[in-house]
Design a protein around this motif. Structure first.
Motif, mmCIF file in Angstrom:
data_model
loop_
_atom_site.group_PDB
_atom_site.id
_atom_site.type_symbol
_atom_site.label_atom_id
_atom_site.label_comp_id
_atom_site.label_asym_id
_atom_site.label_seq_id
_atom_site.Cartn_x
_atom_site.Cartn_y
_atom_site.Cartn_z
ATOM 1 N N ASP A 103 -4.868 6.359 3.984
ATOM 2 C CA ASP A 103 -3.690 6.797 3.219
ATOM 3 C C ASP A 103 -3.951 6.728 1.721
ATOM 4 N N LEU A 104 -4.575 5.656 1.274
ATOM 5 C CA LEU A 104 -4.830 5.494 -0.165
ATOM 6 C C LEU A 104 -5.850 6.511 -0.667
ATOM 7 N N THR A 105 -6.795 6.865 0.177
ATOM 8 C CA THR A 105 -7.791 7.850 -0.245
ATOM 9 C C THR A 105 -7.209 9.259 -0.311
ATOM 10 N N SER A 106 -6.026 9.438 0.269
ATOM 11 C CA SER A 106 -5.355 10.737 0.209
ATOM 12 C C SER A 106 -4.184 10.733 -0.768
ATOM 13 N N ASP A 107 -4.062 9.677 -1.556
ATOM 14 C CA ASP A 107 -2.941 9.552 -2.495
ATOM 15 C C ASP A 107 -2.965 10.683 -3.517
ATOM 16 N N ASP A 108 -1.780 11.110 -3.947
ATOM 17 C CA ASP A 108 -1.730 12.193 -4.914
ATOM 18 C C ASP A 108 -2.096 11.754 -6.326
ATOM 19 N N GLN A 109 -2.168 10.442 -6.548
ATOM 20 C CA GLN A 109 -2.568 9.910 -7.849
ATOM 21 C C GLN A 109 -4.078 9.656 -7.845
ATOM 22 N N ASP A 110 -4.804 10.305 -8.757
ATOM 23 C CA ASP A 110 -6.256 10.116 -8.756
ATOM 24 C C ASP A 110 -6.654 8.701 -9.135
ATOM 25 N N SER A 111 -5.790 7.978 -9.880
ATOM 26 C CA SER A 111 -6.108 6.590 -10.220
ATOM 27 C C SER A 111 -6.107 5.703 -8.979
ATOM 28 N N CYS B 155 0.820 -1.217 0.000
ATOM 29 C CA CYS B 155 0.000 0.000 0.000
ATOM 30 C C CYS B 155 0.849 1.260 0.000
ATOM 31 N N HIS B 156 2.093 1.148 0.495
ATOM 32 C CA HIS B 156 3.001 2.291 0.562
ATOM 33 C C HIS B 156 4.107 2.197 -0.490
ATOM 34 N N ASP B 157 3.928 1.323 -1.462
ATOM 35 C CA ASP B 157 4.942 1.136 -2.504
ATOM 36 C C ASP B 157 5.179 2.441 -3.263
ATOM 37 N N GLU B 158 6.410 2.637 -3.704
ATOM 38 C CA GLU B 158 6.758 3.875 -4.416
ATOM 39 C C GLU B 158 6.173 3.933 -5.824
ATOM 40 N N THR B 159 5.764 2.788 -6.363
ATOM 41 C CA THR B 159 5.226 2.740 -7.726
ATOM 42 C C THR B 159 3.706 2.895 -7.692
ATOM 43 N N PRO B 160 3.157 3.882 -8.396
ATOM 44 C CA PRO B 160 1.696 4.089 -8.366
ATOM 45 C C PRO B 160 0.899 2.874 -8.814
ATOM 46 N N MET B 161 1.419 2.107 -9.778
ATOM 47 C CA MET B 161 0.684 0.931 -10.246
ATOM 48 C C MET B 161 0.480 -0.098 -9.139
ATOM 49 N N VAL B 162 1.472 -0.214 -8.254
ATOM 50 C CA VAL B 162 1.354 -1.162 -7.148
ATOM 51 C C VAL B 162 0.340 -0.646 -6.123
ATOM 52 N N ARG B 163 0.422 0.645 -5.806
ATOM 53 C CA ARG B 163 -0.559 1.215 -4.862
ATOM 54 C C ARG B 163 -1.969 1.114 -5.427
ATOM 55 N N ARG B 164 -2.094 1.269 -6.730
ATOM 56 C CA ARG B 164 -3.402 1.150 -7.368
ATOM 57 C C ARG B 164 -3.943 -0.271 -7.213
ATOM 58 N N ALA B 165 -3.084 -1.270 -7.429
ATOM 59 C CA ALA B 165 -3.513 -2.663 -7.265
ATOM 60 C C ALA B 165 -3.879 -2.948 -5.815
ATOM 61 N N ALA B 166 -3.098 -2.389 -4.875
ATOM 62 C CA ALA B 166 -3.397 -2.588 -3.456
ATOM 63 C C ALA B 166 -4.732 -1.952 -3.096
ATOM 64 N N ALA B 167 -4.993 -0.759 -3.636
ATOM 65 C CA ALA B 167 -6.271 -0.086 -3.367
ATOM 66 C C ALA B 167 -7.440 -0.906 -3.906
ATOM 67 N N GLN B 168 -7.248 -1.515 -5.058
ATOM 68 C CA GLN B 168 -8.317 -2.305 -5.675
ATOM 69 C C GLN B 168 -8.618 -3.569 -4.877
ATOM 70 N N LYS B 169 -7.597 -4.153 -4.273
ATOM 71 C CA LYS B 169 -7.766 -5.416 -3.543
ATOM 72 C C LYS B 169 -7.954 -5.223 -2.039
ATOM 73 N N LEU B 170 -7.941 -3.981 -1.581
ATOM 74 C CA LEU B 170 -8.078 -3.735 -0.141
ATOM 75 C C LEU B 170 -9.453 -4.144 0.372
ATOM 76 N N GLY B 171 -10.496 -3.908 -0.410
ATOM 77 C CA GLY B 171 -11.841 -4.290 0.000
ATOM 78 C C GLY B 171 -11.997 -5.788 0.187
ATOM 79 N N PRO B 172 -11.637 -6.612 -0.831
ATOM 80 C CA PRO B 172 -11.711 -8.062 -0.640
ATOM 81 C C PRO B 172 -10.856 -8.561 0.524
ATOM 82 N N PHE B 173 -9.701 -7.933 0.735
ATOM 83 C CA PHE B 173 -8.842 -8.334 1.853
ATOM 84 C C PHE B 173 -9.518 -8.006 3.189
#
Length: 407
Positions: free
Chosen positions: A211-219, A174-192
């Protein structure tokens, strides 16, 4: 004669096996799509000792072939001898989950989940947990993206110490430096969150969600919205009211219209999880803002949910808060907004039909309702299939018109 008959039956299988090595990608694809047939012909032992090692060594292929391989391997547990031997399927799928092509990775993760659900208990710690750890700590972002999709399968079958390790790994993703990884974590956070203990969701996962809802990346924020419903179901009512509702209310006014669109799309599941009391007290203003949004796409999503949302409200709230906005949407400049509204108007009518407020509802549509029928949305018939929606709505409303209580 019998020997020749057996040879004739095995010949097509031999051809399929040979075509796994063919230079023509279409022939290889045809053979991969029949891996189950090949495995049946080889038997369980040879499938484990010969076919799977061959696939592991020959996984550098066209994307179409790799996609078919990832799909077929998800069905392979019976062909290798059942759940006791299912761990042998993990290695080729692990390789496929790290390729560059997204659709191949997604299919490999889907198949890994299918296989993981069938693993015996001892194999979770021995084989599945190390696989997740390797992917989560992989050098390339593709492996870390794939790791995010496996936690919800592993967690319910892991022990307490493994639970802590899984949560720690997911926190890092969830705190990964790569936005694509944070995006995948955000998508799977609900099922987890849906499979984690309630007190742990509140203590460990809710801060990650914040933290994810405050991310600077809108994706990233966009996909975090999709977890709202699952989080609301996993949290207590107090935690939902204190921690989740402010986030949803903030999302409804997010600077990205895509985030606001997702809020509108997730509003009904969120309301169902929170219950009618919190919905009426806290979410009506947010929903009204979505109905009034400056972006047509957001208004379309919100208008399509008007019936389902209204079921959570009292007739008085519908009349005072929802109907005035619905009247405005009936004359919206976008025909797609009006079309979405046409499908939802019946539900609003049904929600207030049994109360004496219906005359007020009908009166509020003075500019949008034809005297001869209870629904009329200008311009909707220009859209394919909308005319049928309107006809169905009119039929229901006319059928119920004689039963409308008098004031």
């Amino acid at each position: 004669m019998a020997v020749n008959s057996v040879d004739d039956q095995l010949l097509p299988i031999a051809i399929l096996i040979d075509e796994l090595k063919n230079d023509d990608a279409l022939r290889r694809l045809n053979s991969i799509q029949r891996l189950g047939t090949i495995a049946l012909a080889l038997g369980e032992e040879r499938t484990r000792s010969e076919l799977l090692p061959f696939l592991i060594e020959n996984n550098d292929d066209e994307d179409e072939v790799l996609l078919a391989m990832a799909e077929e391997l998800g069905k392979f547990v019976p062909y290798v001898g059942g759940p006791a031997y299912a761990n042998v399927i993990l290695q080729p799928l692990e390789q496929l989950s790290q390729v560059e092509e997204t659709v191949v990775r997604d299919k490999a993760v889907e198949s890994l989940c299918k296989v993981g659900e069938q693993l015996p208990g001892n194999s979770i710690g021995e084989h599945f947990m190390p696989l997740i750890k390797r992917l989560a700590q992989g050098e390339w972002f593709t492996s870390r993206v794939s790791a995010c999709g496996l936690f919800a399968v592993a967690y319910p079958r892991a022990n307490a110490s493994q639970h802590a390790e899984l949560r720690q790994m997911f926190t890092q993703l969830c705190h990964d430096e790569t936005p694509m990884v944070r995006r995948a974590a955000a998508q799977k956070l609900g099922p987890f969150a849906a499979v984690v203990e309630r007190d742990v969701v509140s203590r460990d996962l809710l801060p990650l969600f914040t933290d994810l809802t405050s991310d600077d990346q809108d994706s990233v924020r966009l996909l975090a919205v999709e977890s709202c419903g699952a989080f609301a179901a996993a949290l207590s009512k107090d935690d939902s009211s204190n921690s989740l509702l402010p986030v949803v209310q903030k999302f409804a006014q997010d600077k990205s219209w895509r985030v606001r669109y997702n809020v509108a799309a997730q509003m009904v599941p969120l309301c169902e999880a929170l219950g009618p009391d919190l919905t009426r007290a806290e979410l009506v203003p947010a929903y009204v803002k979505l109905l009034e949004d400056t972006e047509a796409e957001v208004r379309i999503a919100a208008a399509g949910k008007v019936a389902a949302f209204s079921k959570m409200l009292t007739p008085a709230i519908i009349v005072s808060q929802i109907i005035p906005r619905v009247k405005e949407l009936a004359n919206d400049s976008s025909q797609f907004v009006r079309a979405a509204l046409a499908g939802g108007y019946c539900g609003v009518q049904q929600a207030v039909l049994c109360s004496k407020k219906w005359s007020a509802v009908s009166g509020s549509f003075s500019g949008a309702v034809d005297p001869s029928m209870h629904l009329y949305v200008r311009g909707c018939a220009e859209l394919p299939a909308v005319e049928a929606v309107i006809s169905a709505a009119i039929a229901v409303l006319q059928y119920d018109s004689d039963r409308v209580p008098t004031v």
